[in-house]
Scaffold this motif. Structure first.
Motif, PDB file in Angstrom:
ATOM      1  N   GLU A  76      -7.579   3.653   9.451  1.00  0.00           N
ATOM      2  CA  GLU A  76      -7.118   2.456   8.750  1.00  0.00           C
ATOM      3  C   GLU A  76      -5.954   2.824   7.831  1.00  0.00           C
ATOM      4  O   GLU A  76      -6.012   3.798   7.080  1.00  0.00           O
ATOM      5  N   SER A  80      -3.781  -1.828   5.033  1.00  0.00           N
ATOM      6  CA  SER A  80      -4.930  -2.586   5.529  1.00  0.00           C
ATOM      7  C   SER A  80      -6.139  -2.400   4.621  1.00  0.00           C
ATOM      8  O   SER A  80      -6.891  -3.345   4.370  1.00  0.00           O
ATOM      9  N   ALA A  81      -6.323  -1.181   4.131  1.00  0.00           N
ATOM     10  CA  ALA A  81      -7.461  -0.916   3.243  1.00  0.00           C
ATOM     11  C   ALA A  81      -7.330  -1.704   1.942  1.00  0.00           C
ATOM     12  O   ALA A  81      -8.315  -2.239   1.425  1.00  0.00           O
ATOM     13  N   LEU A  83      -5.592  -4.571   1.546  1.00  0.00           N
ATOM     14  CA  LEU A  83      -5.770  -5.987   1.849  1.00  0.00           C
ATOM     15  C   LEU A  83      -7.249  -6.340   1.967  1.00  0.00           C
ATOM     16  O   LEU A  83      -7.671  -7.429   1.564  1.00  0.00           O
ATOM     17  N   ARG A  84      -8.027  -5.438   2.513  1.00  0.00           N
ATOM     18  CA  ARG A  84      -9.451  -5.704   2.705  1.00  0.00           C
ATOM     19  C   ARG A  84     -10.179  -5.791   1.364  1.00  0.00           C
ATOM     20  O   ARG A  84     -11.238  -6.415   1.275  1.00  0.00           O
ATOM     21  N   ARG A  85      -9.624  -5.208   0.324  1.00  0.00           N
ATOM     22  CA  ARG A  85     -10.267  -5.226  -0.994  1.00  0.00           C
ATOM     23  C   ARG A  85      -9.976  -6.500  -1.788  1.00  0.00           C
ATOM     24  O   ARG A  85     -10.575  -6.720  -2.838  1.00  0.00           O
ATOM     25  N   ARG A  91      -5.756 -12.855  -1.533  1.00  0.00           N
ATOM     26  CA  ARG A  91      -5.152 -12.671  -0.214  1.00  0.00           C
ATOM     27  C   ARG A  91      -4.177 -13.800   0.103  1.00  0.00           C
ATOM     28  O   ARG A  91      -3.087 -13.570   0.644  1.00  0.00           O
ATOM     29  N   THR A 267       2.302  -8.768   7.160  1.00  0.00           N
ATOM     30  CA  THR A 267       1.107  -9.214   7.876  1.00  0.00           C
ATOM     31  C   THR A 267       1.210 -10.670   8.291  1.00  0.00           C
ATOM     32  O   THR A 267       0.237 -11.248   8.764  1.00  0.00           O
TER      33      THR A 267
END
Length: 284
Positions: A76, A80-81, A83-85, A91, A267
């Motif tokens: 990853e 991306s890591a 954004l996932r948080r 977001r 993204t």
């Protein structure tokens, strides 16, 4: 290096639903024909089987299928890591910044700015993302959902103090209440610090949006490369200042990192990019 493995897999390959590989039948049939009819026919059958095995083993699609289980899962990316948080609100907020970066990139391309200038714009997006991640962490401290419906920390601290002030308090209970008092006081202090960090981060996020708006206005109004250069120099100074600010605020960011990271990748979906391109064309 993998050719023997490909040959072995090809020889043992079987279509879905077949319990035995069909090439096994070809070898057995060739042997029986050679034994009962004519040995040369066996050689022809075995040669045809070997040829088909080689053709199948040399197929790129077949080799990809064979290698698929051996491939490691993709690592990853940092972006991306991060954004996932983010929480859904953050977001969505970051997606709007990416749209502005996409629009600003089109404006700079029309003004014939250099690629290093455009890369600086997307560095702003990366900085914005890291600030949002830090803000999300601070908000999680100030808004503990598991405590909804319970007394506030200040009220709990007052209750503990009242119990400690009671006469004839058992020694063990007193020690426990004192520990609880200390923990509650530390939690109140942490929430106050988190609230302070949110104020700082909100101000910095607003400064990024203002800087992007300024860059866009300067690029649209510029009529010569020198003006674009001054605008981009301002962006470089802003990024350098932000980098120093990040280092000064290491207690806020922890492991989020600094600006010296891999190039930021948008993204946005293709449809969103097309909408932004159309919007820029209309504004010009």
């Amino acid at each position: 290096m993998h050719w023997p493995r490909y040959l072995w897999k090809a020889f043992n390959a079987r279509p879905f639903g077949m319990p035995v590989p069909p090439l096994w039948f070809a070898v057995i049939a060739s042997g029986l024909i050679g034994y009962f009819i004519a040995p040369p026919l066996a050689m022809i059958g075995l040669g045809a089987t070997a040829m088909f095995t080689g053709i199948l083993a040399s197929s790129k699609r077949f080799r990809t299928t064979v290698d698929a289980p051996l491939l490691q899962a993709p690592i990853e990316s940092e972006q991306s890591a991060l954004l996932r948080r983010l929480d859904p609100w953050s977001r969505e907020r970051h997606a709007k910044i990416e749209e502005q970066c996409q629009e600003l990139q089109k404006v700079l391309e029309t003004a014939r700015a250099g690629q290093q200038h455009i890369a600086g714009v997307w560095q702003l997006a990366g900085l914005h993302l890291k600030l949002l991640v830090a803000r999300t962490s601070a908000v999680a401290v100030t808004e503990n959902r598991s405590e909804k419906g319970q007394k506030s920390l200040a009220e709990q601290l007052d209750d503990v103090k009242k119990r400690l002030g009671a006469e004839g308090l058992d020694g063990d209970l007193k020690e426990t209440l004192e520990d609880q008092q200390r923990i509650l006081a530390e939690r109140i202090g942490m929430r106050a610090e988190a609230a302070r960090r949110i104020d700082v981060l909100d101000a910095e996020l607003e400064r990024i949006r203002d800087q992007m708006a300024l860059m866009r206005d300067q690029a649209l109004l510029s009529s010569d490369p020198a003006s674009i250069g001054r605008s981009v120099d301002g962006l470089a100074a802003f990024l350098n200042e932000s980098g120093r600010w990040l280092k000064d605020q290491e207690d806020i960011f922890g492991e989020i990192g600094d600006l010296e990271t891999a190039p930021y990748v948008s993204t946005l979906s293709d449809s969103a990019k097309q909408r932004n391109s159309k919007r820029v064309g209309e504004s010009q």
